[in-house]
Motif scaffolding. Structure first.
Motif, PDB file in Angstrom:
ATOM      1  N   CYS A 100     -35.771 -23.747  55.015  1.00 27.99           N
ATOM      2  CA  CYS A 100     -35.143 -22.886  56.013  1.00 27.99           C
ATOM      3  C   CYS A 100     -36.119 -22.597  57.138  1.00 27.99           C
ATOM      4  CB  CYS A 100     -34.680 -21.572  55.380  1.00 27.99           C
ATOM      5  SG  CYS A 100     -33.923 -20.431  56.564  1.00 27.99           S
ATOM      6  N   ASP A 101     -35.695 -22.856  58.360  1.00 27.60           N
ATOM      7  CA  ASP A 101     -36.446 -22.440  59.543  1.00 27.60           C
ATOM      8  C   ASP A 101     -35.980 -21.030  59.876  1.00 27.60           C
ATOM      9  OD1 ASP A 101     -37.561 -21.929  61.991  1.00 27.60           O
ATOM     10  OD2 ASP A 101     -36.922 -23.804  62.925  1.00 27.60           O
ATOM     11  N   LEU A 102     -36.798 -20.043  59.547  1.00 30.26           N
ATOM     12  CA  LEU A 102     -36.398 -18.650  59.690  1.00 30.26           C
ATOM     13  C   LEU A 102     -36.212 -18.208  61.139  1.00 30.26           C
ATOM     14  CD1 LEU A 102     -38.637 -17.051  56.917  1.00 30.26           C
ATOM     15  CD2 LEU A 102     -36.177 -17.467  56.825  1.00 30.26           C
ATOM     16  N   SER A 103     -36.604 -19.038  62.088  1.00 28.90           N
ATOM     17  CA  SER A 103     -36.391 -18.696  63.494  1.00 28.90           C
ATOM     18  C   SER A 103     -34.976 -19.028  63.952  1.00 28.90           C
ATOM     19  CB  SER A 103     -37.397 -19.432  64.392  1.00 28.90           C
ATOM     20  OG  SER A 103     -37.140 -20.827  64.399  1.00 28.90           O
ATOM     21  N   SER A 104     -34.222 -19.744  63.108  1.00 29.06           N
ATOM     22  CA  SER A 104     -32.867 -20.171  63.447  1.00 29.06           C
ATOM     23  C   SER A 104     -31.849 -19.307  62.725  1.00 29.06           C
ATOM     24  CB  SER A 104     -32.660 -21.642  63.067  1.00 29.06           C
ATOM     25  OG  SER A 104     -31.289 -21.977  63.057  1.00 29.06           O
ATOM     26  N   ARG A 105     -30.979 -18.648  63.461  1.00 27.93           N
ATOM     27  CA  ARG A 105     -29.942 -17.810  62.855  1.00 27.93           C
ATOM     28  C   ARG A 105     -29.020 -18.637  61.968  1.00 27.93           C
ATOM     29  NH1 ARG A 105     -29.221 -12.715  61.361  1.00 27.93           N
ATOM     30  NH2 ARG A 105     -27.969 -13.500  59.666  1.00 27.93           N
ATOM     31  N   ASP A 106     -28.647 -19.840  62.444  1.00 25.36           N
ATOM     32  CA  ASP A 106     -27.774 -20.704  61.648  1.00 25.36           C
ATOM     33  C   ASP A 106     -28.450 -21.106  60.346  1.00 25.36           C
ATOM     34  OD1 ASP A 106     -25.760 -20.595  63.528  1.00 25.36           O
ATOM     35  OD2 ASP A 106     -26.292 -22.502  64.485  1.00 25.36           O
ATOM     36  N   ALA A 107     -29.742 -21.439  60.422  1.00 22.50           N
ATOM     37  CA  ALA A 107     -30.477 -21.850  59.224  1.00 22.50           C
ATOM     38  C   ALA A 107     -30.580 -20.709  58.226  1.00 22.50           C
ATOM     39  CB  ALA A 107     -31.869 -22.350  59.605  1.00 22.50           C
ATOM     40  N   VAL A 108     -30.792 -19.492  58.722  1.00 23.30           N
ATOM     41  CA  VAL A 108     -30.875 -18.325  57.843  1.00 23.30           C
ATOM     42  C   VAL A 108     -29.531 -18.095  57.147  1.00 23.30           C
ATOM     43  CG1 VAL A 108     -31.151 -15.815  57.785  1.00 23.30           C
ATOM     44  CG2 VAL A 108     -32.756 -17.223  59.082  1.00 23.30           C
ATOM     45  N   ASP A 109     -28.432 -18.234  57.886  1.00 24.76           N
ATOM     46  CA  ASP A 109     -27.111 -18.046  57.298  1.00 24.76           C
ATOM     47  C   ASP A 109     -26.829 -19.088  56.217  1.00 24.76           C
ATOM     48  OD1 ASP A 109     -26.639 -15.881  58.929  1.00 24.76           O
ATOM     49  OD2 ASP A 109     -25.481 -17.015  60.409  1.00 24.76           O
ATOM     50  N   LYS A 110     -27.236 -20.336  56.472  1.00 24.65           N
ATOM     51  CA  LYS A 110     -27.042 -21.395  55.479  1.00 24.65           C
ATOM     52  C   LYS A 110     -27.912 -21.160  54.256  1.00 24.65           C
ATOM     53  CE  LYS A 110     -25.710 -24.988  58.810  1.00 24.65           C
ATOM     54  NZ  LYS A 110     -26.135 -26.254  59.477  1.00 24.65           N
ATOM     55  N   ALA A 111     -29.143 -20.721  54.478  1.00 24.88           N
ATOM     56  CA  ALA A 111     -30.036 -20.432  53.354  1.00 24.88           C
ATOM     57  C   ALA A 111     -29.485 -19.289  52.510  1.00 24.88           C
ATOM     58  CB  ALA A 111     -31.429 -20.079  53.871  1.00 24.88           C
TER      59      ALA A 111
END
Length: 249
Positions: A46-57
């Motif tokens: 997860c790239d924590l700087s990305s809102r989409d990535a955080v939601d997927k994680a």
């Protein structure tokens, strides 16, 4: 027992994962990068700087069994003169260090994935106790975690038996610290991440409200509270005045 560590692929996070695995936990490491060393921890990218990535994680994490111990450790920084650091770097620091852990924590709590009686740790910074010229956005983002933890601590303990610990580590002997230190800084004076991890986990398991690993960290925090102007001036002299370039993660 299950544990979640963000930023568990290197530095302090890696040491936390290793010690939790040795203690018999099934560990999930949430990180943008693959672990620096071989590890049996479950890895979720997860790239924590990305809102989409955080939601997927968060979707991936909520599909797992609940966690008995969670440590929001991941953090990035930018050092140099505030006005010379790119605006995008300031925004990324806030996203990774504050927005992501708060959003993940809230999502896990909403889904009931932080078990009753669990332990939750937020890695803040000694900058909570004093000004940090040269890394203002980092200090602000880490302070946000301390304030968030303070706001939820009593409510979660009363309603769910969950104990919250805020962690204030001093300088550690990590690649991250070395990148952001002034030229000529003595790395040998920094605490080894494995030693810090041992002290932090001891405090978390005991349910302490605060963890300041090492005598030096406790002294720094104390001085920051009783003489904030003096400590801010010292930080300026020891760090800010020696920064001759901008460094951002």
């Amino acid at each position: 027992m299950r544990a979640l560590v963000t930023g568990g692929s290197a530095g302090l996070g890696q040491s936390l994962c290793a010690r939790l695995l040795a203690d018999g936990f099934h560990v999930t490491n949430l990180d943008r990068d693959l672990p620096d060393q071989a590890s049996t921890a479950e890895y979720v990218r997860c790239d924590l700087s990305s809102r989409d990535a955080v939601d997927k994680a968060l979707m991936a994490l909520t599909s797992l069994d609940g966690f008995d111990l969670v440590i929001f450790n991941a953090g990035i920084s930018a050092t140099g003169k505030f006005e010379e650091i790119a605006t995008s770097s300031h925004a990324r620091i806030i996203a990774v260090n504050a927005e992501a852990p708060i959003s993940l924590c809230a999502g896990l709590m909403k889904a009931g994935k932080i078990n009753n009686g669990a332990r939750v740790g937020f890695v803040s910074s000694l900058s909570h106790f004093t000004g940090y010229p040269g890394a203002a956005s980092y200090a602000a983002s880490k302070d946000a975690l301390a304030v968030y933890a303070k706001a939820v601590r009593k409510v979660w303990q009363k309603q769910f038996g969950i104990k919250v610990t805020v962690i204030f580590p001093g300088p550690l002997k990590t690649d991250h610290a070395a990148r952001h230190a002034p030229d000529g800084a003595d790395a040998e004076k920094r605490m080894a991440p494995n030693e810090a991890a041992k002290l932090i986990l001891r405090d978390i398991k005991r349910g302490k409200a605060h963890s300041m690993p090492g005598v030096a960290a406790r002294i720094f925090a104390f001085l920051g509270q009783i003489a904030p102007k003096v400590m801010t001036f010292a930080m300026k002299k020891l760090i800010y005045s020696k920064l001759d370039k901008t460094v951002a993660d």
